[in-house]
Structures are given as structure tokens and as C-alpha cells.
Design a protein around this motif. Sequence first.
Motif, PDB file in Angstrom:
ATOM      1  N   UNK A   1       1.515  11.808   5.896  1.00  0.00           N
ATOM      2  CA  UNK A   1       2.260  12.936   6.541  1.00  0.00           C
ATOM      3  C   UNK A   1       3.599  12.614   5.520  1.00  0.00           C
ATOM      4  N   UNK A   2       3.944  11.406   5.621  1.00  0.00           N
ATOM      5  CA  UNK A   2       5.083  11.212   4.976  1.00  0.00           C
ATOM      6  C   UNK A   2       5.299  11.352   3.248  1.00  0.00           C
ATOM      7  N   UNK A   3       4.121  11.218   2.780  1.00  0.00           N
ATOM      8  CA  UNK A   3       4.028  11.468   1.463  1.00  0.00           C
ATOM      9  C   UNK A   3       3.898  13.316   1.105  1.00  0.00           C
ATOM     10  N   UNK A   4       3.296  13.930   1.979  1.00  0.00           N
ATOM     11  CA  UNK A   4       3.472  15.068   1.980  1.00  0.00           C
ATOM     12  C   UNK A   4       4.675  15.765   2.011  1.00  0.00           C
ATOM     13  N   UNK A   5       5.481  15.018   2.929  1.00  0.00           N
ATOM     14  CA  UNK A   5       6.895  15.499   3.327  1.00  0.00           C
ATOM     15  C   UNK A   5       7.666  15.335   2.099  1.00  0.00           C
ATOM     16  N   UNK A   6       7.515  14.197   1.568  1.00  0.00           N
ATOM     17  CA  UNK A   6       8.386  14.186   0.260  1.00  0.00           C
ATOM     18  C   UNK A   6       8.156  14.970  -0.898  1.00  0.00           C
ATOM     19  N   UNK A   7       6.739  15.329  -0.911  1.00  0.00           N
ATOM     20  CA  UNK A   7       6.369  16.435  -2.134  1.00  0.00           C
ATOM     21  C   UNK A   7       7.111  17.736  -1.667  1.00  0.00           C
ATOM     22  N   UNK A   8       6.950  18.042  -0.401  1.00  0.00           N
ATOM     23  CA  UNK A   8       7.291  19.481  -0.110  1.00  0.00           C
ATOM     24  C   UNK A   8       9.068  19.423  -0.240  1.00  0.00           C
TER      25      UNK A   8
ATOM     26  N   UNK B   1       0.701  -1.360   0.093  1.00  0.00           N
ATOM     27  CA  UNK B   1       0.082   0.000   0.013  1.00  0.00           C
ATOM     28  C   UNK B   1       0.769   1.318   0.031  1.00  0.00           C
ATOM     29  N   UNK B   2       0.758   2.203  -0.856  1.00  0.00           N
ATOM     30  CA  UNK B   2       1.375   3.573  -0.797  1.00  0.00           C
ATOM     31  C   UNK B   2       0.384   4.733  -0.642  1.00  0.00           C
ATOM     32  N   UNK B   3       0.877   5.907  -0.291  1.00  0.00           N
ATOM     33  CA  UNK B   3       0.300   7.027  -0.183  1.00  0.00           C
ATOM     34  C   UNK B   3       0.689   7.811  -1.217  1.00  0.00           C
ATOM     35  N   UNK B   4      -0.274   8.774  -1.755  1.00  0.00           N
ATOM     36  CA  UNK B   4       0.148   9.663  -2.677  1.00  0.00           C
ATOM     37  C   UNK B   4      -0.670  11.212  -2.356  1.00  0.00           C
ATOM     38  N   UNK B   5       0.223  12.107  -2.328  1.00  0.00           N
ATOM     39  CA  UNK B   5      -0.174  13.584  -2.023  1.00  0.00           C
ATOM     40  C   UNK B   5       0.287  14.210  -3.319  1.00  0.00           C
ATOM     41  N   UNK B   6      -0.722  15.081  -3.881  1.00  0.00           N
ATOM     42  CA  UNK B   6      -0.428  16.074  -4.927  1.00  0.00           C
ATOM     43  C   UNK B   6      -0.543  17.624  -4.439  1.00  0.00           C
ATOM     44  N   UNK B   7       0.568  18.434  -4.940  1.00  0.00           N
ATOM     45  CA  UNK B   7       0.547  19.862  -4.590  1.00  0.00           C
ATOM     46  C   UNK B   7       0.237  20.562  -5.808  1.00  0.00           C
ATOM     47  N   UNK B   8      -0.323  21.551  -5.813  1.00  0.00           N
ATOM     48  CA  UNK B   8      -0.400  22.475  -6.914  1.00  0.00           C
ATOM     49  C   UNK B   8       0.507  23.552  -6.748  1.00  0.00           C
ATOM     50  N   UNK B   9       0.604  24.496  -7.772  1.00  0.00           N
ATOM     51  CA  UNK B   9       1.858  25.431  -8.045  1.00  0.00           C
ATOM     52  C   UNK B   9       2.027  26.355  -6.777  1.00  0.00           C
ATOM     53  N   UNK B  10       1.251  26.556  -6.089  1.00  0.00           N
ATOM     54  CA  UNK B  10       1.320  27.270  -4.778  1.00  0.00           C
ATOM     55  C   UNK B  10       1.713  26.480  -3.427  1.00  0.00           C
ATOM     56  N   UNK B  11       2.065  25.199  -3.582  1.00  0.00           N
ATOM     57  CA  UNK B  11       2.431  24.131  -2.655  1.00  0.00           C
ATOM     58  C   UNK B  11       1.224  23.870  -1.682  1.00  0.00           C
ATOM     59  N   UNK B  12      -0.016  23.994  -2.176  1.00  0.00           N
ATOM     60  CA  UNK B  12      -1.301  23.699  -1.486  1.00  0.00           C
ATOM     61  C   UNK B  12      -1.651  22.122  -1.894  1.00  0.00           C
ATOM     62  N   UNK B  13      -1.874  21.184  -0.734  1.00  0.00           N
ATOM     63  CA  UNK B  13      -2.307  19.825  -1.024  1.00  0.00           C
ATOM     64  C   UNK B  13      -3.757  19.818  -1.846  1.00  0.00           C
ATOM     65  N   UNK B  14      -3.916  19.417  -2.895  1.00  0.00           N
ATOM     66  CA  UNK B  14      -5.003  19.221  -3.549  1.00  0.00           C
ATOM     67  C   UNK B  14      -5.585  17.757  -4.063  1.00  0.00           C
ATOM     68  N   UNK B  15      -4.688  16.927  -3.441  1.00  0.00           N
ATOM     69  CA  UNK B  15      -4.845  15.482  -3.832  1.00  0.00           C
ATOM     70  C   UNK B  15      -4.308  14.650  -2.842  1.00  0.00           C
TER      71      UNK B  15
END
Length: 311
Positions: free
Chosen positions: A91-98, A14-28
Motif C-alpha cells: 500500500x505504501x508503494x502504491x501511495x508513493x506512485x499515486x 526488503x522493498x516493495x515495488x508497484x508499477x502503474x500504467x498511463x491510466x494509473x492502473x496497478x499492473x505490477x
Amino acid sequence: MQLSIIGIDLGKTSCSLVGLDAGGKVVLRRRLRRDTIIAFCSKISACVVAMEACCGAHHIGRALAGQGHEIRLMSPEYVRPYVKAQKNDDRDAEAIAEAASRPTMRFVTLKSEEQLDMQTLHRVRDRLVGDRTSLMNQIRSLLLERGHVVAQGRARLAVALADLLDGEKPVLTRRIHELIVDMRRQWDTLDERIKAFDTEFAAAAKAQDGAKRLLSIPGIGPLNATALVAAVGDAGTFARGRDLAAWLGLVPRQVTTGGRPKLLGITKRGSKYLRKMLIQGARAALPTLKAADTPVGAWLRGLLARAHLNT
């Protein structure tokens, strides 16, 4: 919905996926099975896909790169400071994106399938060498319990076993004699398997341009050359030789504060296997190099003399 960066926290199933827009906001935010990540990313427009450089990341990265995505792999230690509050997969997926959005972040170059294959061969050979060492140590301990002390070294142990097992007069009890004979057969089998890997590495080193150039360096043989090419890939990712040494963990560890530098022992970061092979190669080449009447020999003699004075 236009995504700028996707962070994926890879798990075994199982994997977690987080998407950020151009402004860095979590949208997915999505929870996906590992085998559905590639299909999911094929349905979205090309963007940056970030992952930690862990098991399976290079395989998924190559598949996503083929879809037009930009792949950014990072060391897990660089992602850890960006994890907020309680640690979980989202949180880990969000940290990876950031972390992937930071301009000063260091990224791991995506490895080809050939590089991963060569690294796998080296890992299997290293395991076999470890099995052989463990087997020899067990043989030594069995002999020591029965009053037979054997000096260090594979050759000395082989000679001692020949004397103990192949003599006309039995030295050991029948059952222990049979046991050690069987253990010597296992040793011979491991030797054959390791030799087969060595032959394969020698052939691969002759076929690779990068490896052939490395073979011209004293202390670098087929094992070191193929392992370096497999691990480093494109050496142009390092601005200078010192950066490669730092990546291998061969530079001093710094504890600097208040403008007062303090250098300790080597950092021992990076690949333990590569560092071990390079140090063993250097030790093997050192006696010949320091005895030679060359600028390198003079430099080594002076270096060793200074080291001797400091001890």
C-alpha cells in the motif's frame, strides 16, 4: 507491459515495488531485496521512478537516473494521505506512485554524492559537539555534588578545572581527581576533533562558489555556508526567498479557516540543524549590525524596539 510510474517503498533489506500504467492502473507488484532494485529497473524501459526521500534514496536515485529513469523523491508526509485502508509495504508503494502522479506535488531535488558527503561531515561534527556538551554537563554535576559551583560557559569551566586539578593542595578525593583528569583529556580530544572539522569546512567554503557568496552575508560563516550548499544544492528550485524560509521552518504556522487568518509561532519544519545554525549566526551578528549607522542597523533597531513594546 508499458509502465508509466514505479513507486518503491524502500526498506532496510526488503522493498516493495508497484508499477502503474498511463491510466494509473496497478499492473505490477514486486517484492525485491534492496540490492536488486537497480538490476531490476535496468531491464525495463525508462519511466518515472518515485520514492520517499529517506536514507539511501539519493544513492538509488542517482543509479536509476543514470539508466534514463526520471526520479521523483517526496517527503513522507506528502505521501501519507494517499495510503488506502490498512497500511502495509504494498500500500505504501502504491501511495508513493499515486502521489508522484499529482501535478501539484512537491519533489525533493536529487542530491549529489558531494552534497551527501558534506551533510555527513556536519552530522558527525554535530554529534561530537553534543558529546562534548554532555561531558561538560557531567563534569559540572560531579563538581556540584562536591560543593564546587561553576558558572556557565566552556571557558569558565576550563578555568575552574585548572584551579581544582592543577593546584598544589588537593581539593578532591584521589579517585574523583583521577576521574575528572581523565574526563578533561576526553574533552581536549573532542575539541581537537571538532577543530579539525572546522578547518575542513573553512577550506571547503573557500573552494565552493556558492559557499563563497554566502560568506558575504553577515552571520554566515563556513559552517552555515557549507551546510546550506549541501542541503539546498540548486537554489533555483525555490521561486523566492520566502519559499526557502518556509522550507527551513522559519515562517509563521498558519491556522486559517473561514477566511480568518491566524498566524502562530514559526513552523519548525525542515532541518533542525540548519535552523539552529542560522539562528545562532544571526544572534552573533545582531549586536554589531544594530550598532552600525547603516539602513540595516536602523531597521534592526526599529524592529527590536517594536518587539520590546509588544512584550
